[in-house]
Design an enzyme around this catalytic site. Sequence first.
Site, PDB file in Angstrom:
ATOM      1  N   GLU A  25      -0.193  -1.327  -6.683  1.00 24.12           N
ATOM      2  CA  GLU A  25      -0.887  -0.122  -7.117  1.00 24.12           C
ATOM      3  C   GLU A  25       0.139   0.978  -7.397  1.00 24.12           C
ATOM      4  O   GLU A  25       0.249   1.469  -8.506  1.00 24.12           O
ATOM      5  CB  GLU A  25      -1.816   0.261  -5.956  1.00 24.12           C
ATOM      6  CG  GLU A  25      -2.716   1.419  -6.149  1.00 24.12           C
ATOM      7  CD  GLU A  25      -3.599   1.590  -4.906  1.00 24.12           C
ATOM      8  OE1 GLU A  25      -4.631   0.918  -4.841  1.00 24.12           O
ATOM      9  OE2 GLU A  25      -3.261   2.381  -4.006  1.00 24.12           O
TER      10      GLU A  25
ATOM     11  N   GLY B  35      -6.942   1.250  -2.679  1.00 21.68           N
ATOM     12  CA  GLY B  35      -6.899  -0.075  -3.280  1.00 21.68           C
ATOM     13  C   GLY B  35      -6.820  -1.194  -2.265  1.00 21.68           C
ATOM     14  O   GLY B  35      -6.763  -2.366  -2.642  1.00 21.68           O
TER      15      GLY B  35
ATOM     16  N   GLY C 117       0.810  -1.213   0.000  1.00 22.85           N
ATOM     17  CA  GLY C 117       0.000   0.000   0.000  1.00 22.85           C
ATOM     18  C   GLY C 117       0.843   1.263   0.000  1.00 22.85           C
ATOM     19  O   GLY C 117       2.064   1.227   0.084  1.00 22.85           O
TER      20      GLY C 117
ATOM     21  N   ILE D  61      -5.361   2.116   9.925  1.00 23.05           N
ATOM     22  CA  ILE D  61      -5.413   3.156  10.960  1.00 23.05           C
ATOM     23  C   ILE D  61      -5.545   2.469  12.319  1.00 23.05           C
ATOM     24  O   ILE D  61      -4.853   2.786  13.263  1.00 23.05           O
ATOM     25  CB  ILE D  61      -6.589   4.124  10.709  1.00 23.05           C
ATOM     26  CG1 ILE D  61      -6.280   5.005   9.495  1.00 23.05           C
ATOM     27  CG2 ILE D  61      -6.863   4.972  11.957  1.00 23.05           C
ATOM     28  CD1 ILE D  61      -7.404   5.946   9.102  1.00 23.05           C
TER      29      ILE D  61
ATOM     30  N   GLY E  59       2.361   4.719   1.450  1.00 24.45           N
ATOM     31  CA  GLY E  59       2.729   5.261   2.748  1.00 24.45           C
ATOM     32  C   GLY E  59       4.078   4.793   3.254  1.00 24.45           C
ATOM     33  O   GLY E  59       4.741   3.952   2.633  1.00 24.45           O
TER      34      GLY E  59
ATOM     35  N   LYS F 234      -0.103   8.915  18.469  1.00 27.01           N
ATOM     36  CA  LYS F 234      -0.196  10.100  19.342  1.00 27.01           C
ATOM     37  C   LYS F 234       0.557   9.883  20.659  1.00 27.01           C
ATOM     38  O   LYS F 234      -0.036  10.003  21.761  1.00 27.01           O
ATOM     39  CB  LYS F 234      -1.674  10.436  19.643  1.00 27.01           C
ATOM     40  CG  LYS F 234      -2.484  10.806  18.406  1.00 27.01           C
ATOM     41  CD  LYS F 234      -2.520  12.297  18.175  1.00 27.01           C
ATOM     42  CE  LYS F 234      -3.251  12.601  16.868  1.00 27.01           C
ATOM     43  NZ  LYS F 234      -2.926  13.897  16.316  1.00 27.01           N
TER      44      LYS F 234
ATOM     45  N   ASN G  67      -8.216   9.581   4.375  1.00 28.74           N
ATOM     46  CA  ASN G  67      -7.981   9.610   2.929  1.00 28.74           C
ATOM     47  C   ASN G  67      -9.073   8.826   2.197  1.00 28.74           C
ATOM     48  O   ASN G  67      -9.907   9.403   1.530  1.00 28.74           O
ATOM     49  CB  ASN G  67      -6.605   9.030   2.598  1.00 28.74           C
ATOM     50  CG  ASN G  67      -5.481   9.859   3.192  1.00 28.74           C
ATOM     51  OD1 ASN G  67      -5.564  11.085   3.235  1.00 28.74           O
ATOM     52  ND2 ASN G  67      -4.435   9.207   3.666  1.00 28.74           N
TER      53      ASN G  67
END
Lengths: 509, 509
Positions: B299, B393, B274, B369, B276, B413, B389
Amino acid sequence: MLLLKEMVMVIDIKDRVKCAALQGKIVTAYDAALLINPNDKVGISGFTPSGYAKAVPLALAERMEKEPFKIDLWTGASVGDEADGALTRANGINRRFPYQTNGDTRKALNSGAVKYIDMHLSTMAQNVRYGFFGDLDVAIVEVCQINEDGSLVPTTSVGNSPTFVSQAKKVIVEVNVSQPLSLVGMHDIYEPLDPPHRKPIPLETPGDRIGTEAIPCDPSKIVAVVPCDVPDTTRPLAPIDDDAKAMSQHLIKFFEQEIAEGRLPKNLLPLQSGVGSVANAVISGLAKGPFTDLSIYTEVIQDGMFDLIDAGKVTVCSGTALSPSPDGLKRFYANIDEYRKKIILRPQEISNNPGIARRIGVIAMNTAIEFDIFGNVNSTHIMGSKMMNGVGGSGDFARSAYLTIFCTNSVAKNGDISSIVPYVSHVDHPEHDTMIFCTEQGVADCRGLSPVERARLIIEKCAHPDYKPMLTEYLEKALAATKNAHTPMLLDEALSWHKRFTETGSMKK
Amino acid sequence: MLLLKEMVMVIDIKDRVKCAALQGKIVTAYDAALLINPNDKVGISGFTPSGYAKAVPLALAERMEKEPFKIDLWTGASVGDEADGALTRANGINRRFPYQTNGDTRKALNSGAVKYIDMHLSTMAQNVRYGFFGDLDVAIVEVCQINEDGSLVPTTSVGNSPTFVSQAKKVIVEVNVSQPLSLVGMHDIYEPLDPPHRKPIPLETPGDRIGTEAIPCDPSKIVAVVPCDVPDTTRPLAPIDDDAKAMSQHLIKFFEQEIAEGRLPKNLLPLQSGVGSVANAVISGLAKGPFTDLSIYTEVIQDGMFDLIDAGKVTVCSGTALSPSPDGLKRFYANIDEYRKKIILRPQEISNNPGIARRIGVIAMNTAIEFDIFGNVNSTHIMGSKMMNGVGGSGDFARSAYLTIFCTNSVAKNGDISSIVPYVSHVDHPEHDTMIFCTEQGVADCRGLSPVERARLIIEKCAHPDYKPMLTEYLEKALAATKNAHTPMLLDEALSWHKRFTETGSMKK
């Protein structure tokens, strides 16, 4: 009923066992069950209560009652009480893949007694071949005939039998004389190669035949051939009520609009319809509808399909299992020579293949337990925790369909449950996978709509009038609290309707 | 910067416009933007900030600032600020499909200003062709060359451009001279027929070429050809930190075990990764890992892929877009003659096709996430309501992969958010679709496990030590309250961690 020990002496299956080498392996179910060892992984034929192994599971359960042990039980989908029920009651199932509908098994898996793995049905066979679940020790498959070369002719379902047979260390065959030999030729068996060697599955239309009529099997792997004369114990279908008729009419109207808009051909596209009474009613409604030359590419063939065939509206009907009511099964057997011209039974890896569903463009119609205002669907869990049946094939089709439709009655339990909720208590089909929702109230076409637009439309078109104000109130409150976030959610109220039901017996305030 | 009005006079694109009939259609971006009407549906090239239309969207935004109106904006995936940002700030977007990552657009869709439809990226093109979103008025595509026959050579992405070009009433072409002509020949354009006429997509290995080098286009549909020299504004990648390195090492070890068990070949299976930093780190880690002759079917092609290619470990790398960092883009351009031997860019309908992912057996690695103890994954929403976002895909690959892996840091965080929660606040990937979870803490292999078994394993292997006791406490309490139901859920506590975070700034009690 015959004692299982005696069955072999009375039921003559010699003429159905055409492979000479196997004539000497005909034994009782009792003796075959002795070939299964504690902790074995056992894969049996069957998809819905059709074509499932019966005699050996019953004998195995009998053995387990005296000599407690467990096995892992793998199937195509649900199977009859002779397998799931008897083995559950004998406390004989450790792990259970990939789907079930049995009352006793349901209780067992909702009390920690059985470990249940609820899977997309098209994925089971390949995951077995990939070795993800360990080695399969025994396959038990019901057939109507064993051919000269040892290949096996399935009965009223194909399911995962080709893979169970190809992967098991040993194979037990139940020859069921209650299954007519007219079934021979109705099956199309194709087992794909595994990556990196897999080729495109060469199916282009629902009627294409791409494989063999029987399941290839090396006779030397067959350790026992067992006679059986127990018919499929199929499930009754609920009568088609006014709500189901309304949904059927809504969908026919929707299809007519799609044709008018040029988004569907006049004979629609291949229809897929989930298991159960609502899906059956929709298909049955099409028998009286305006569409002709329909094709079916689905998982199970229920009574409604027979209505369509009888009405002369179907060119071909492809599935992995017959799943008629008891009356429907009689109807099928009585007219099998006509039905066999239209029906093809395939492995569930092919009938439910998402790539094929997308290629041929199925119209997927499945039943939801509940859906939420944003379009997420729960097909499996009651109030978040309790498993009902399983996701079955709904996910194989829903995401890959040309059009994907989820149907449900807008309320359940005499109105105390709203099937449309702020947030589903389990997500089987995320909002990205869904398009069209149908209840007896109407149809919400959510294609191309944002989550908030979907919410307003679903409330307007699908929710029961008793719950519309509550749903609208939730939505507006969530919009205000999140300052119009993309998918406004109130974290402390999203599941409060389910909580209220468990506490008060009603989702109503 | 040049005034958009003047750009056409300075940038000479005549030698890149090989179709004689189009020489007379070279105009400024300003003039081309005048061809777009209020409420038009506009489909632009671009997938990640690569190969996206730049000059015309900027000119359109400029026009909208003076003369307010809106369009629907369709893309491949995210695009650069010149399109999403500028048009959002001009308040010019009504509906936005199917993915975005722009800060201003994100704000707009989380405040009700833009209607955003977040879709599985492989499905966009066919849904456009099916007419589900209405007629496409204008396509704007960036190319590096227009061929003699009018066919269009894309640049650093293909995305949905073939379908936008085939479906739009009129086509505007941006010829970007910052994109090198060495890109010619790197693309493989294949647009499937629609049901009931679709054939099997004939791709069997990641390196197969099944289409044309350019996008077919009738020159008479091209209404404007616009010069552009603005380079892709790609996004920086976060440096590879210790957590990302740990995940990479965990996965390499996991792959080695799978090879040892005979469940993966020595060169693995085609890798999908993916978008990132975590995904990039994992791929980059493989460059130093033990595996050779790798293939990529993914992708986006990020910097880590260049590491793999440079290390000589990749036979072929198939994607729909380059998505390098700014430094990575320089690296690609500097060595394009080598990289082009290994890289194939395809339409996202093919790069992300679930049927192909299943056929060739990709190993899908995507970032979550958050995920929950039962294996549901949230890839899109922050605390249930706010869109980050989009699903992109990830769903195209996750459900159809040979192995599907979700990675995330166990906390976010500074430890105030646990990425592993009792129940995700949005489900993008249901438990049925997931197999393996990886955090810096370790790997949980959930294949073949029941929900409660998965929960115990995920807590043990993946959760941060700070949250393990809280997760275990939730699980045990839920098991007790539901009497060991299949998926024990506490309806009033399932989302309480998210609620606590929104109220106190921490999920910790």
